[in-house]
Scaffold this active site. Structure first.
Site, PDB file in Angstrom:
ATOM      1  N   GLU A 430       6.120  -7.907  -5.782  1.00  0.00           N
ATOM      2  CA  GLU A 430       6.299  -9.163  -6.533  1.00  0.00           C
ATOM      3  C   GLU A 430       6.017 -10.368  -5.643  1.00  0.00           C
ATOM      4  OE1 GLU A 430       6.344  -8.288  -9.779  1.00  0.00           O
ATOM      5  OE2 GLU A 430       5.883 -10.397  -9.514  1.00  0.00           O
TER       6      GLU A 430
HETATM    7  C1  LIG Z   1       6.820   0.554  -4.967  1.00  0.00           C
HETATM    8  C2  LIG Z   1       5.806  -0.505  -5.309  1.00  0.00           C
HETATM    9  C3  LIG Z   1       5.698  -0.943  -6.615  1.00  0.00           C
HETATM   10  C4  LIG Z   1       4.722  -1.898  -6.962  1.00  0.00           C
HETATM   11  N1  LIG Z   1       4.569  -2.262  -8.286  1.00  0.00           N
HETATM   12  C5  LIG Z   1       3.493  -3.035  -8.626  1.00  0.00           C
HETATM   13  C6  LIG Z   1       3.174  -3.246 -10.011  1.00  0.00           C
HETATM   14  O1  LIG Z   1       3.877  -2.791 -10.917  1.00  0.00           O
HETATM   15  N2  LIG Z   1       2.052  -3.975 -10.297  1.00  0.00           N
HETATM   16  C7  LIG Z   1       1.249  -4.490  -9.323  1.00  0.00           C
HETATM   17  O2  LIG Z   1       0.254  -5.117  -9.659  1.00  0.00           O
HETATM   18  N3  LIG Z   1       1.531  -4.315  -8.005  1.00  0.00           N
HETATM   19  C8  LIG Z   1       2.631  -3.587  -7.641  1.00  0.00           C
HETATM   20  N4  LIG Z   1       2.912  -3.376  -6.302  1.00  0.00           N
HETATM   21  C9  LIG Z   1       2.057  -3.976  -5.303  1.00  0.00           C
HETATM   22  C10 LIG Z   1       2.754  -5.086  -4.500  1.00  0.00           C
HETATM   23  O3  LIG Z   1       2.920  -6.225  -5.306  1.00  0.00           O
HETATM   24  C11 LIG Z   1       1.924  -5.324  -3.236  1.00  0.00           C
HETATM   25  O4  LIG Z   1       2.180  -4.230  -2.373  1.00  0.00           O
HETATM   26  C12 LIG Z   1       2.249  -6.635  -2.554  1.00  0.00           C
HETATM   27  O5  LIG Z   1       1.811  -7.722  -3.346  1.00  0.00           O
HETATM   28  C13 LIG Z   1       1.620  -6.757  -1.174  1.00  0.00           C
HETATM   29  O6  LIG Z   1       0.273  -6.402  -1.187  1.00  0.00           O
HETATM   30  P1  LIG Z   1      -0.284  -5.341  -0.098  1.00  0.00           P
HETATM   31  O7  LIG Z   1       0.591  -4.140  -0.180  1.00  0.00           O
HETATM   32  O8  LIG Z   1      -1.713  -5.159  -0.304  1.00  0.00           O
HETATM   33  O9  LIG Z   1      -0.001  -6.017   1.290  1.00  0.00           O
HETATM   34  P2  LIG Z   1      -0.966  -7.072   2.006  1.00  0.00           P
HETATM   35  O10 LIG Z   1      -1.361  -8.131   1.046  1.00  0.00           O
HETATM   36  O11 LIG Z   1      -2.024  -6.347   2.737  1.00  0.00           O
HETATM   37  O12 LIG Z   1       0.037  -7.727   3.062  1.00  0.00           O
HETATM   38  C14 LIG Z   1       0.319  -7.161   4.352  1.00  0.00           C
HETATM   39  C15 LIG Z   1       1.098  -8.206   5.158  1.00  0.00           C
HETATM   40  O13 LIG Z   1       0.287  -9.367   5.354  1.00  0.00           O
HETATM   41  C16 LIG Z   1       0.935 -10.525   4.853  1.00  0.00           C
HETATM   42  N5  LIG Z   1      -0.052 -11.409   4.243  1.00  0.00           N
HETATM   43  C17 LIG Z   1      -1.037 -11.077   3.373  1.00  0.00           C
HETATM   44  N6  LIG Z   1      -1.727 -12.178   3.022  1.00  0.00           N
HETATM   45  C18 LIG Z   1      -1.186 -13.213   3.684  1.00  0.00           C
HETATM   46  C19 LIG Z   1      -1.441 -14.609   3.729  1.00  0.00           C
HETATM   47  N7  LIG Z   1      -2.407 -15.178   3.010  1.00  0.00           N
HETATM   48  N8  LIG Z   1      -0.664 -15.365   4.520  1.00  0.00           N
HETATM   49  C20 LIG Z   1       0.334 -14.821   5.246  1.00  0.00           C
HETATM   50  N9  LIG Z   1       0.647 -13.528   5.235  1.00  0.00           N
HETATM   51  C21 LIG Z   1      -0.111 -12.731   4.461  1.00  0.00           C
HETATM   52  C22 LIG Z   1       1.953 -10.002   3.848  1.00  0.00           C
HETATM   53  O14 LIG Z   1       3.048 -10.911   3.678  1.00  0.00           O
HETATM   54  C23 LIG Z   1       2.367  -8.690   4.465  1.00  0.00           C
HETATM   55  O15 LIG Z   1       3.379  -8.898   5.409  1.00  0.00           O
HETATM   56  C24 LIG Z   1       3.905  -2.453  -5.949  1.00  0.00           C
HETATM   57  C25 LIG Z   1       4.056  -2.034  -4.627  1.00  0.00           C
HETATM   58  C26 LIG Z   1       4.967  -1.073  -4.300  1.00  0.00           C
HETATM   59  C27 LIG Z   1       5.051  -0.621  -2.864  1.00  0.00           C
END
Ligand SMILES: Cc1cc2nc3c(=O)[nH]c(=O)nc-3n(C[C@H](O)[C@H](O)[C@H](O)COP(=O)(O)OP(=O)(O)OC[C@H]3O[C@@H](n4cnc5c(N)ncnc54)[C@H](O)[C@@H]3O)c2cc1C
Length: 572
Positions: A430
């Site tokens: 989220e």
């Molecule tokens: C159990 C689970 C349920 C989920 N349910 C849903 C769902 O129902 N629908 C859905 O669409 N998604 C869902 N997600 C996805 C979730 O919203 C994403 O995992 C989350 O938004 C982070 O994206 P990412 O995992 O690609 O991490 P990344 O975006 O790769 O982030 C990795 C790190 O880099 C940091 N970072 C990334 N970009 C920036 C920036 N611009 N500035 C500073 N820091 C940054 C982040 O804060 C984090 O610490 C779910 C994830 C999990 C694990």
């Protein structure tokens, strides 16, 4: 250990701390009388204690499975979903004309906390239904609202939100899922989505997916994204589920926690969808669902904090070690000063996080009831704080709960470790807590800090009222508010985005620290300045509030020192 729903605490907060009487006094929420709210919370508490709480451990040990492309839920979770729907949990804040109860978000917020505290894995799909109902009520055409909202509110159908793709996590604008218009009001959706909560199940007759995708003429980035409703089964004329749509679950994630919540990889293979809202304005529509879900996820953290606290307190009352200077001298560990410190600060943290989240919910309700831009700005400001601080508090208290259990904390049978494993992801999904903090110092400060300063004025006004009766609390809270004011001015004056963002997480945490003190002070005043709430406020102000100074100093530190370390230096 069974969960006990903190209904009396919600009523105290609503009535005496976050201004709910103002919400109930509006025409829009005239139905939310004290009797109605009390009855709703009491019944919800009963369902969480009796139906959800027993599923907490069994869901952890009997995970969801994917069988021949169909998700099989952990035993009891389907029945629980229908029990929640019957008790009004899903459509609690939804429109009355489409089967919702039309109650304030403040009530939904208490329900969300209780579901999370009794069994976090059971809360994810209900939260998706609540959010989708709100998004459809705001942005969908009337036919779509009339067809989908009653079925979502009744639990007959379930809901998902589909943003994330392998290359598009925090950077939603990088998504590549395509939508092609078919020329008859329908669209063909093609692409892969990952981590989709509740992507399928075996208890709902249909699953309504809200999917972000790009039309052929959609610009790159977030501006070119549109939102589509893509059902698992295409509804027939009479609204019953018909032909299977061209979509499927291709995998289930094996996670650290939340084993009973299916996290799905979804493949859309030319699936039929319908536009929600306007073309290329999908992020606006999805934000309605996301803002709802952000507060809901904050409540997940707070619910787990409550559960972990109850668990740790019960253990500390029973476990005997050594001799203590107080109590019966036989040394139940609750009598040891360090264990008592952990329990007292847990309780003080929990109150602060909960009060911030309920204040956010009350602001959303006032925005809904009055359309006053000042309430909208307050709700927008508090949402990232409620999400990040609520989930950080869940994590911190689950961790402290393990510590209080000693070695038994890491033995799965006690259930203490499960709280930590389950809540860990709430600081990530989220919008990670880092992204929440960037939202706070970015978008939410685009008004030059006006909404933040208005809240700081209110905090300082509260200390004036307490100056005579509670000077030892009012003084430090006023001082902390001044420090927050100066930090806010400094954030607004920082034009380099890297410098601003480098301080965003400490700024959010410092803001929450000061806000928490403000609500503790209100609670102490509400009991006349003497009693357990005043004692808890003392604990917060003496032991937790001082942290704000370090956090807000870091918020102003800029980013130069971080980048003075090169990639090579980090790796050395
Ligand atoms: C159990 C689970 C349920 C989920 N349910 C849903 C769902 O129902 N629908 C859905 O669409 N998604 C869902 N997600 C996805 C979730 O919203 C994403 O995992 C989350 O938004 C982070 O994206 P990412 O995992 O690609 O991490 P990344 O975006 O790769 O982030 C990795 C790190 O880099 C940091 N970072 C990334 N970009 C920036 C920036 N611009 N500035 C500073 N820091 C940054 C982040 O804060 C984090 O610490 C779910 C994830 C999990 C694990």
């Amino acid at each position: 250990m069974p969960y006990r729903a903190p209904v009396a605490e919600y009523r105290f907060l609503l009535d005496h701390v976050v201004g709910f009487p103002q919400v109930a006094a509006t025409d829009r929420f005239a139905e939310a009388t004290p009797d109605v709210v009390a009855a709703m919370l009491t019944e919800a508490g009963r369902v969480c204690e009796e139906v959800l709480s027993p599923l907490q451990r069994s869901g952890d040990t009997q995970p969801t499975r994917l069988e021949n492309g169909v998700v099989r839920m952990s035993p009891g979770f389907g029945e629980a979903y229908h029990a929640l729907a019957d008790a009004g949990f899903l459509g609690v804040a939804g429109p009355v004309e489409h089967g919702g109860l039309g109650l304030p978000m403040s009530v939904a917020t208490a329900l969300n906390e209780m579901m999370s505290g009794s069994c976090l894995a059971s809360h994810l799909t209900p939260l998706m239904a609540q959010g989708q109902i709100e998004a459809l009520a705001h942005h969908a055409p009337e036919w779509m609202q009339a067809l989908y909202i009653p079925k979502l509110a009744s639990g007959e159908w379930s809901a998902t939100m589909n943003l994330t793709e392998p290359q598009a996590g925090s950077d939603v604008g990088a998504l590549t899922t395509r939508a092609e218009p078919l020329g008859d009001g329908r669209y063909r959706i093609t692409g892969q989505k990952i981590y989709i909560t509740g992507g399928d199940n075996d208890f709902a007759a249909n699953v309504s997916h809200l999917v972000l995708a790009r039309l052929p003429d959609g610009a790159p980035g977030t501006k070119g994204i549109s939102l589509f409703l893509v059902p698992k089964f295409l509804p027939r004329e009479d609204g019953t589920p018909g032909t299977p749509n061209a979509l499927r679950v291709v995998g289930l994630e094996h996670k650290l926690g939340l084993h009973a919540s299916p996290t799905c990889t979804m493949s859309y293979e030319g699936a039929t969808g319908w536009l929600v809202g306007e073309e290329h304005k999908g992020m606006r529509c999805m934000f309605t669902m996301m803002n709802n879900a952000r507060l809901g996820v904050g409540m997940q953290g707070i619910g787990v904090a409550e559960g972990a606290f109850q668990h740790a307190l019960a253990y500390a009352m029973e476990r005997r070690q050594g001799r203590t200077p107080v109590g019966d001298g036989r040394g139940a560990i609750v009598e040891h000063a360090d264990v008592r410190r952990m329990l007292a600060t847990m309780k003080a943290e929990l109150f602060a996080a909960r009060a911030i989240a309920f204040a956010c919910a009350a602001a959303i309700d006032m925005e809904t009831a009055t359309a006053d831009p000042a309430w909208a700005a307050r709700a927008a400001l508090l949402t990232p704080i409620a999400k990040a601080f609520g989930t950080d508090t869940g994590l911190k208290l689950a961790d402290t709960g393990i510590q209080i259990h000693g070695g038994m904390g890491v033995i799965e049978e006690t259930g203490a470790a499960q709280y930590w494993r389950d809540v860990r992801v709430t600081a990530i999904y989220e919008g990670t807590n880092g992204i929440q903090a960037m939202d706070l110092v970015g978008r939410k400060m685009a008004d030059g800090g006006e909404a933040a300063q208005a809240l700081i004025d209110e905090i300082e006004g509260g200390t004036e009222a307490a100056r005579d009766r509670l000077p030892d609390l009012a003084g430090p809270v006023w001082q902390a508010a001044e420090t927050l004011r100066e930090a806010t001015e400094a954030v607004v004056a920082t034009t380099d985005p890297t410098d601003r963002f480098a301080g965003s997480v400490p700024y959010l945490k410092g803001f929450a620290r000061v806000l928490g003190a403000h609500y503790h002070l209100r609670a102490a005043l509400a009991e006349g300045g003497t009693g357990p709430r005043t004692a808890l406020a003392q604990v917060y102000v003496r032991r937790l509030l001082p942290e704000h100074a370090g956090l807000l100093a870091e918020a102003r530190a800029g980013g130069a020192d971080l980048y003075a370390l090169s990639d090579e230096d980090l790796a050395a």
